[in-house]
Design an enzyme around this catalytic site. Structure first.
Site, PDB file in Angstrom:
ATOM      1  N   LYS A 206       2.624  11.450  -7.269  1.00  0.00           N
ATOM      2  CA  LYS A 206       1.260  11.787  -7.707  1.00  0.00           C
ATOM      3  C   LYS A 206       1.179  13.195  -8.285  1.00  0.00           C
ATOM      4  CE  LYS A 206      -1.673   8.569  -5.289  1.00  0.00           C
ATOM      5  NZ  LYS A 206      -2.751   8.351  -4.341  1.00  0.00           N
TER       6      LYS A 206
ATOM      7  N   LYS B 123      -4.379   1.089  -9.219  1.00  0.00           N
ATOM      8  CA  LYS B 123      -5.646   1.412  -9.883  1.00  0.00           C
ATOM      9  C   LYS B 123      -5.399   2.399 -11.009  1.00  0.00           C
ATOM     10  CE  LYS B 123      -7.823   1.406  -5.326  1.00  0.00           C
ATOM     11  NZ  LYS B 123      -8.229   2.224  -4.195  1.00  0.00           N
TER      12      LYS B 123
ATOM     13  N   LYS C 123       4.502  -0.801  -8.808  1.00  0.00           N
ATOM     14  CA  LYS C 123       3.490  -1.533  -8.037  1.00  0.00           C
ATOM     15  C   LYS C 123       2.198  -1.659  -8.849  1.00  0.00           C
ATOM     16  CE  LYS C 123       1.311   2.236  -5.569  1.00  0.00           C
ATOM     17  NZ  LYS C 123       0.727   2.838  -4.437  1.00  0.00           N
TER      18      LYS C 123
HETATM   19  P1  TYM Z   1      -4.875   2.737  -1.127  1.00  0.00           P
HETATM   20  O1  TYM Z   1      -6.323   3.000  -1.265  1.00  0.00           O
HETATM   21  O2  TYM Z   1      -3.974   3.193  -2.216  1.00  0.00           O
HETATM   22  O3  TYM Z   1      -4.631   1.188  -0.926  1.00  0.00           O
HETATM   23  C1  TYM Z   1      -5.332   0.449   0.050  1.00  0.00           C
HETATM   24  C2  TYM Z   1      -4.407  -0.581   0.681  1.00  0.00           C
HETATM   25  O4  TYM Z   1      -3.893  -1.465  -0.325  1.00  0.00           O
HETATM   26  C3  TYM Z   1      -2.467  -1.500  -0.251  1.00  0.00           C
HETATM   27  N1  TYM Z   1      -1.932  -1.649  -1.615  1.00  0.00           N
HETATM   28  C4  TYM Z   1      -1.020  -2.565  -1.958  1.00  0.00           C
HETATM   29  N2  TYM Z   1      -0.412  -3.534  -1.250  1.00  0.00           N
HETATM   30  C5  TYM Z   1       0.458  -4.330  -1.906  1.00  0.00           C
HETATM   31  N3  TYM Z   1       0.747  -4.214  -3.240  1.00  0.00           N
HETATM   32  C6  TYM Z   1       0.147  -3.247  -3.983  1.00  0.00           C
HETATM   33  N4  TYM Z   1       0.400  -3.149  -5.283  1.00  0.00           N
HETATM   34  C7  TYM Z   1      -0.781  -2.373  -3.348  1.00  0.00           C
HETATM   35  N5  TYM Z   1      -1.550  -1.348  -3.780  1.00  0.00           N
HETATM   36  C8  TYM Z   1      -2.235  -0.908  -2.707  1.00  0.00           C
HETATM   37  C9  TYM Z   1      -2.079  -0.155   0.335  1.00  0.00           C
HETATM   38  O5  TYM Z   1      -0.792  -0.190   0.908  1.00  0.00           O
HETATM   39  C10 TYM Z   1      -3.174   0.060   1.349  1.00  0.00           C
HETATM   40  O6  TYM Z   1      -2.878  -0.621   2.537  1.00  0.00           O
HETATM   41  N6  TYM Z   1      -3.370   6.289   2.052  1.00  0.00           N
HETATM   42  C11 TYM Z   1      -3.985   4.986   1.962  1.00  0.00           C
HETATM   43  C12 TYM Z   1      -5.361   4.915   2.597  1.00  0.00           C
HETATM   44  C13 TYM Z   1      -5.450   5.427   3.998  1.00  0.00           C
HETATM   45  C14 TYM Z   1      -5.008   4.729   5.160  1.00  0.00           C
HETATM   46  C15 TYM Z   1      -5.359   5.584   6.249  1.00  0.00           C
HETATM   47  C16 TYM Z   1      -4.356   3.525   5.363  1.00  0.00           C
HETATM   48  C17 TYM Z   1      -6.018   6.586   4.396  1.00  0.00           C
HETATM   49  N7  TYM Z   1      -5.958   6.689   5.757  1.00  0.00           N
HETATM   50  C18 TYM Z   1      -5.036   5.229   7.558  1.00  0.00           C
HETATM   51  C19 TYM Z   1      -4.068   3.181   6.689  1.00  0.00           C
HETATM   52  C20 TYM Z   1      -4.392   4.016   7.765  1.00  0.00           C
HETATM   53  C21 TYM Z   1      -4.127   4.614   0.500  1.00  0.00           C
HETATM   54  O7  TYM Z   1      -4.153   5.459  -0.366  1.00  0.00           O
HETATM   55  O8  TYM Z   1      -4.346   3.282   0.277  1.00  0.00           O
END
Ligand code: TYM
Length: 334
Positions: free
Chosen positions: A114, A201, A198
């Site tokens: 990032k 967004k 992957k």
């Molecule tokens: P974020 O917002 O990027 O994504 C949310 C969830 O979606 C999953 N995900 C995917 N799974 C499979 N294939 C993909 N292409 C894909 N893109 C996204 C992510 O793995 C996630 O589960 N840091 C985290 C948010 C967060 C969080 C937490 C998660 C903040 N605090 C505490 C768990 C526990 C994030 O940016 O997810």
């Protein structure tokens, strides 16, 4: 000491929820709420580690909340709220910033991706992002964390932080070491344009992803344009591993049709990708288009969405404050 099982997970309100979020996280969230205590959070403080337009952020928080509900989360079964409304997340993050090590953060691949080439220009928040994530989980003493595979390294760091806190403050088992729950069948949904990346967004081309708000027509167009292969579908998974886009389409199809990949490959081998694409389009429209419609419907009543978040934050705050009282005591704060 409580050994109670508790699920926590979060999603950033940074724009369109997509099929990766849905299959990697949201569907799992919904199935877990049936028999476990669950807390699901719209992580707005994580979102601002990269600049967000305030008006857009406000809308995205509500849209992500609508995405949770439209996917099947029930505010009477799960606690649903936004992170910034429970100030304990920020407080515990500070305490954990003092427990976590620079060397651990320096290994985080997501920061490297990032921040890009010029790390000096990245926000400090982006660098310590994983500590806030550890705080999210440990604030509730969560034991299980459903996430996609891309969050695995952050989860490992959360475990290290929990362990170091327990050692430093001589309180064995105070924080449980959170277990990641990562789907074996589809841990990472890949981009429709480049099967080595992957689905995300932030990828520029909207044709790289299926958004939950896409109409049936958009889904049709995107799958039609998705990269596949000119040769018929092989019967050997080893061959498919060399064709990541084709493997991705088959994996998504297997997951949505609730079969395993091996059976799907056996069913499809020797056939043209046009057949797979037609079937995949059909099943995607059946599953995703109603979710998109529901998101749009829910967004017509923003006050109701805000009420749900407020109610959720009140419930979350009770657990957070109770735990924080003990955490402050362990650290020696008055
Ligand atoms: P974020 O917002 O990027 O994504 C949310 C969830 O979606 C999953 N995900 C995917 N799974 C499979 N294939 C993909 N292409 C894909 N893109 C996204 C992510 O793995 C996630 O589960 N840091 C985290 C948010 C967060 C969080 C937490 C998660 C903040 N605090 C505490 C768990 C526990 C994030 O940016 O997810």
């Amino acid at each position: 000491m409580s050994k109670k099982k508790l699920v926590f997970s979060g999603v950033q309100p940074t724009g369109n929820l997509h099929l990766g979020n849905y299959l990697g996280a949201l569907k799992k969230f919904v199935s877990l709420q049936k028999d476990m205590e669950c807390i699901y959070c719209v992580v707005d403080l994580h979102a601002i580690t990269v600049f967000q337009d305030p008006i857009q952020l406000n809308e995205n928080i509500l849209e992500t909340t609508a995405g949770f509900l439209a996917s099947g989360l029930d505010p009477d079964k799960s606690i649903i709220f936004n992170q910034s409304s429970v100030s304990g997340h920020a407080e515990l993050a500070w305490i954990l910033n003092c427990v976590s090590r620079m060397g651990w953060l320096n290994r985080m691949t997501q920061f490297k991706d990032k921040a890009g080439a010029d790390k000096e220009k990245a926000s400090v928040g982006l660098y310590i992002y994983p500590n806030l994530m550890a705080a999210d989980i440990l604030l509730y003493k969560a034991t299980h964390v459903p996430v996609g595979d891309d969050q695995k390294q952050h989860l490992e760091l959360s475990r290290d932080v929990a362990q170091k806190f327990n050692n430093d403050y001589k309180c064995k088992d105070f924080f449980p070491l959170p277990e990641p729950l990562i789907s074996k069948n589809i841990s990472r949904v890949m981009s429709l344009r480049d099967g080595t990346k992957k689905m995300s967004k932030s990828e520029e081309s909207d044709y790289s992803r299926i958004n939950l708000k896409d109409s049936a027509d958009e889904i049709r167009k995107k799958i039609k344009k998705a990269k596949s292969d000119s040769e018929p579908i092989p019967d050997d998974i080893k061959m498919l591993e060399k064709k990541p886009e084709a493997l991705n389409l088959l994996t998504i199809y297997a997951e949505l049709s609730k079969t395993d990949l091996k059976k799907t490959i056996a069913e499809m081998s020797g056939k043209d990708y046009s057949l797979l694409k037609a079937k995949l389009t059909e099943i995607l429209i059946e599953e995703i288009a109603p979710v998109g419609k529901e998101i749009k419907k829910l967004l017509n009543d923003k006050q109701q969405l805000k009420k749900i978040l407020l109610k959720g934050s009140e419930k979350a705050n009770v657990i957070a404050e109770e735990n924080l009282k003990n955490i402050r005591e362990k650290v020696g704060l008055i």
